[in-house]
Structure formats: structure tokens, C-alpha cells
Design an enzyme around this catalytic site. Structure first.
Site, PDB file in Angstrom:
ATOM      1  N   PHE A 111       0.838  -1.205   0.000  1.00 42.61           N
ATOM      2  CA  PHE A 111       0.000   0.000   0.000  1.00 42.61           C
ATOM      3  C   PHE A 111       0.881   1.266   0.000  1.00 42.61           C
ATOM      4  O   PHE A 111       0.835   2.073  -0.942  1.00 42.61           O
ATOM      5  CB  PHE A 111      -0.910  -0.082   1.236  1.00 42.61           C
ATOM      6  CG  PHE A 111      -1.600   1.192   1.640  1.00 42.61           C
ATOM      7  CD1 PHE A 111      -2.262   1.992   0.721  1.00 42.61           C
ATOM      8  CD2 PHE A 111      -1.616   1.578   2.980  1.00 42.61           C
ATOM      9  CE1 PHE A 111      -2.911   3.161   1.108  1.00 42.61           C
ATOM     10  CE2 PHE A 111      -2.265   2.736   3.391  1.00 42.61           C
ATOM     11  CZ  PHE A 111      -2.911   3.531   2.450  1.00 42.61           C
ATOM     12  N   ASP A 135       9.936  -6.862  -3.125  1.00 36.48           N
ATOM     13  CA  ASP A 135       8.771  -7.337  -2.364  1.00 36.48           C
ATOM     14  C   ASP A 135       8.691  -8.845  -2.517  1.00 36.48           C
ATOM     15  O   ASP A 135       8.935  -9.363  -3.611  1.00 36.48           O
ATOM     16  CB  ASP A 135       7.477  -6.686  -2.912  1.00 36.48           C
ATOM     17  CG  ASP A 135       6.382  -6.592  -1.870  1.00 36.48           C
ATOM     18  OD1 ASP A 135       5.991  -7.648  -1.339  1.00 36.48           O
ATOM     19  OD2 ASP A 135       5.920  -5.473  -1.588  1.00 36.48           O
ATOM     20  N   TYR A 166       4.833  -7.502  16.149  1.00 38.01           N
ATOM     21  CA  TYR A 166       4.992  -6.312  15.304  1.00 38.01           C
ATOM     22  C   TYR A 166       5.669  -5.187  16.094  1.00 38.01           C
ATOM     23  O   TYR A 166       6.651  -4.596  15.643  1.00 38.01           O
ATOM     24  CB  TYR A 166       3.616  -5.870  14.814  1.00 38.01           C
ATOM     25  CG  TYR A 166       3.621  -4.709  13.839  1.00 38.01           C
ATOM     26  CD1 TYR A 166       4.220  -4.837  12.597  1.00 38.01           C
ATOM     27  CD2 TYR A 166       2.992  -3.510  14.159  1.00 38.01           C
ATOM     28  CE1 TYR A 166       4.194  -3.776  11.689  1.00 38.01           C
ATOM     29  CE2 TYR A 166       2.953  -2.460  13.256  1.00 38.01           C
ATOM     30  CZ  TYR A 166       3.565  -2.601  12.028  1.00 38.01           C
ATOM     31  OH  TYR A 166       3.529  -1.554  11.139  1.00 38.01           O
TER      32      TYR A 166
END
Ligand code: UDP
Length: 320
Positions: free
Chosen positions: A17, A37, A151
Site C-alpha cells: 500500500f 517485495d 509487530y
């Protein structure tokens, strides 16, 4: 510099994104862009409009493995990571690895190429904050062993690693702490509140508010964020800078806003609040204003309308 005298910029997570919006922005600024990626949460659909652009290159690569790139590199933006709570619950080891090993590899590349390095960190380093709004000087309130810890701690480690390369190896580094950001190209099923509520509203499904919906978030439109990223990269500030929109609202207010803007008849239903879900979040952006002359320009309503239009198109193609 590339052969054409353009700055060469690497974006890890370049099909995601934010990475894909950043690629568009940098190409327009005259950079030559290499996007890396592994596509576990990124999507080539986000960059397919760049196919054929001779200043853009996509390499499918997992940046937790050694990164080999021939030729000069001037800037590295390290954006690779699962980034939604559902993604990092489903990909806990990859999330820890990309924050730790991936950051190490990307910093190693920066050191080898004498490139400037930019870390995409997060408001999650503040955890469930006890200071409000959150200022860069706040050290955070993170549960290291909770489901979000994979995270939060990966990004905290990434910040520590970035500062170590800066202090010990003299690498030029920048750290952004990104607050909730929304816009076209968010993944429809990444579980985050923006694509989830918009998808539900457009399909006339019930809107799933977690808890009582009185937890707060502050939403920044993607073009504002990208402008802040660029200004920070071009600044001389090595310490972390918050970028986000300070307009704070409760999740329930947000659900009502989405229903209104989608002209939807969806009803609101309540689901259990996920473990360690931060109760409040709002950036203090005084540092960004002072050092970068940056503040958000896009109001919530027009930003949401652009985002809703994007999801409406996906719906017409049966993609949500
Ligand atoms: N949320 C919600 N319903 C959903 C998805 C999210 O009420 O279907 C809430 C979530 O509990 C959190 C907020 O919306 O309080 C923002 O969640 P998101 O997953 O977008 O990211 P976070 O800000 O928690 O990282």
C-alpha cells in the site's frame, strides 16, 4: 546516481500500500526506483501501471535474505512488513524476521552503497499508550509477549538497529513513526478498520465494531503521509518523527461516518475487543511541523470519498 543522472532509490515492500504510493511519488520527482517485495502481503496489482516504465524495476525478493543489487544506490526506504493486526497474527515469525533480519539486510545495503536509509516505523512502538497525544520522547507501553508484540517489538528492534548503524557505522538514517493511514490500494481483506468498514458498508453487511467502539484512532490520508516521508528523507533529522493526522475519533464515530459516506443501510454490531488493542491513539506532530514544515492537508471526508470510490471499483470487479 543512475546512468541518466537520476537518484537511485530502493523501496522494500515496494508492492505494498505505502511502498507503491511512494514509488509513484519518487518516479514523479525524477528518481529511478527499484521495488523489492516477496508479495506475502504486497500485490503486483499496486504497481502494474508502472510496468514498462524504464525508470522502475520490480524484483520479487524476501529482504530477510541477503540483498544483492549491482550499481549505485542513493536512497533506501525500508517499508517491507506485514502491517495489519490480522496479518501479523497470521504471519508472526515473518513479521519478526522482516523487522529484525530484513532491517539488518537493508541497513547493510545502505552501508555498502553509502546510501541514506529510511525506516518505516510505527505508532505501535508506543503500544497501549499511557501518554496522550503521543510524542516522540515517549518510550511506550508494549506487551512483548502479547499477540501484537511480534509487530511492536520487531519495529522497536528495527529502530534500535537503525540507530546503531547510524551511531556505530555513520550511516545516514531517518525513522518515521507512521500513525493510522488510509487510502486507495489498502488490501480489502487485511482486517484493518478502514477497508473492513468500507467493504461491509458497500455490501450492506453489518459493520463490526470491536469492543464498545470507544477506542480512538486518528486517520491520515496516504498522500499527506507520502509528502511527510519525502520531506523527512530529505531533512537532516536522524531521530524518530511522528507523521499522522491528529484528528482523533472513536471507532464508533468512524463507523457512523463510513455508513453516512457510503449511503449504506448497514447496521452496527459489536464484537469482542482484540487483546492489547490500544485504547487511544493520536500523534503529536509538533516535531514534523517544526522540522519539516509538514502538516496534513486532506480532510477526512474527501479522503474517505476517494478511498470509498476505490473500493467501489473493486466491488464492481467482484474483487471484494
Ligand atoms: N476495528 C473494529 N472493527 C474491525 C476492525 C478494526 O472495531 O472490523 C477496530 C480495532 O479494534 C482498533 C481500530 O478499529 O481499535 C483500528 O484497527 P486497525 O486494525 O485498523 O489498526 P490498529 O490501529 O489497531 O493498528
Amino acid at each position: 546516481m543512475s546512468e541518466q543522472g537520476m537518484p537511485v532509490t530502493v523501496i522494500t515492500g515496494g508492492a505494498g500500500f505505502l511502498g507503491s504510493h511512494l514509488a509513484d511519488y519518487l518516479l514523479a520527482k525524477g528518481h529511478s526506483v527499484i521495488a523489492l517485495d516477496n508479495l506475502i502481503t504486497g500485490n503486483v496489482a499496486n504497481i502494474e501501471h508502472l510496468a514498462g516504465n524504464k525508470h522502475f524495476k520490480f524484483i520479487e525478493h524476501d529482504v530477510t535474505e541477503y540483498i544483492y543489487l549491482p550499481g549505485p544506490v542513493d536512497y533506501i526506504f525500508h517499508f517491507a512488513s506485514p502491517a495489519s493486526p490480522i496479518d501479523y497474527l497470521e504471519l508472526p515469525i515473518q513479521t519478526l524476521k522482516v523487522g529484525a533480519l530484513g532491517t539488518h539486510k537493508a541497513l547493510g545495503l545502505a552501508r555498502a552503497k553509502k546510501a541514506r536509509f529510511f525506516l518505516a516505523s510505527t505508532s505501535e512502538v508506543y503500544g497501549d499508550p499511557l501518554e496522550h497525544p503521543q510524542q516522540e520522547t515517549y518510550w511506550g507501553n508494549v506487551n512483548p509477549i502479547g499477540p501484537r508484540g511480534v509487530y511492536d517489538e520487531a519495529k522497536r528492534f528495527a529502530e534500535a538497529m537503525t540507530m546503531a548503524y547510524h551511531r556505530f557505522h555513520g550511516v545516514e538514517t531517518r525513522i518515521i513513526r507512521i500513525f493510522n493511514t488510509y487510502g486507495p490500494r489498502m488490501r480489502p481483506h487485511d482486517g484493518r478498520v478502514v477497508p473492513t468498514f468500507i467493504g461491509q458498508a458497500l455490501k450492506g453487511e453489518s459493520i463490526t465494531v470491536f469492543g464498545e467502539g470507544n477506542q480512538t484512532r486518528s486517520f491520515c490520508y496516504v498522500s499527506d503521509l507520502i509528502e511527510g516521508i519525502y520531506r523527512l528523507m530529505m531533512s537532516d533529522c536522524a531521530e524518530p518523527v511522528n507523521i499522522g493526522n491528529p484528528r482523533e475519533m472513536s471507532v464508533l464515530q468512524f463507523a457512523e461516518e463510513i455508513i453516512r459516506l457510503c449511503q449504506s443501510s448497514s447496521e452496527i454490531i459489536y464484537k469482542p475487543l482484540p487483546e492489547d488493542d490500544p485504547k487511544i491513539r493520536q500523534p503529536n506532530i509538533e516535531k514534523a511541523k517544526r522540522l519539516l514544515g509538514w502538516e496534513p492537508q486532506m480532510d477526512l471526508e474527501p479522503g474517505l470519498i476517494k478511498t470509498i470510490d476505490y473500493f467501489r471499483e473493486l466491488k464492481e470487479q467482484n474483487l471484494i
